[in-house]
Write a protein that holds these residues in place. Structure first.
Motif: not given
Ligand SMILES: [Cu+2]
Length: 159
Positions: A151, A144, A142, A105, A140
């Motif tokens: 997120m 995921c 990245e 993340h 977040c």
């Molecule tokens: Cu994430």
């Protein structure tokens, strides 16, 4: 028997390509040395399967030490951050310790220079100062999983 004949242009290309390879390798080595690019040292690891029962990460939150220093212990997991709301004081260094129990993340406090990767198996430990009070969005960054776009959480910097 005669020596192998290499055409002049072929020789020039061979030398040119060799010089370019040497130049690129030199640029990488010199660039890494000058800018101190190196893998992180003192890497702290943690078993991702134990994050939820870990003495530190099982109860994520903001902790204030007797000397007034602030420590934020947080977990990034599919698809939320724990805690969902972080309150920290403005103008003083805030230490963050983060990890992930599942996949990679990111933790980005939008509009500040707090922006780290949170990788399973590792503890991301960093210190950042938020000079401007206000409410910040935490994302977040990245990818995921399917609900990655949901997120997010909030960080409030109190005056
Ligand atoms: Cu994430």
């Amino acid at each position: 028997m005669s020596a192998m004949k290499v055409d002049l242009y072929e020789r020039l290309w061979l030398w040119g390509a060799s010089l370019m390879i040497a130049a690129f390798l030199t640029a990488i080595v010199v660039g890494a040395r000058l800018h101190a690019v190196h893998p992180p040292s003192h890497v702290e690891t943690i078993d991702p399967l134990r994050v939820r029962t870990d003495s530190e990460f099982a109860q994520p939150g903001v902790r204030t030490a007797p000397d007034g220093s602030v420590l934020v212990v947080a977990v990034a997991e599919m698809y939320r951050f724990r805690p969902q709301l972080i309150r920290v004081p403005a103008g003083q260094p805030i230490r963050f310790r983060m990890t992930s129990p599942d996949v990679l993340h990111g933790f980005q406090v939008v509009g500040t220079n707090a922006n780290v990767m949170v990788a399973p198996g590792y503890v991301s430990d960093f210190t950042v100062t938020f000079p401007h009070p206000g409410e910040y969005l935490v994302l977040c960054n990245e990818y995921c999983g399917l609900a990655h776009h949901q997120m997010a959480s909030r960080l409030i910097v109190e005056p």
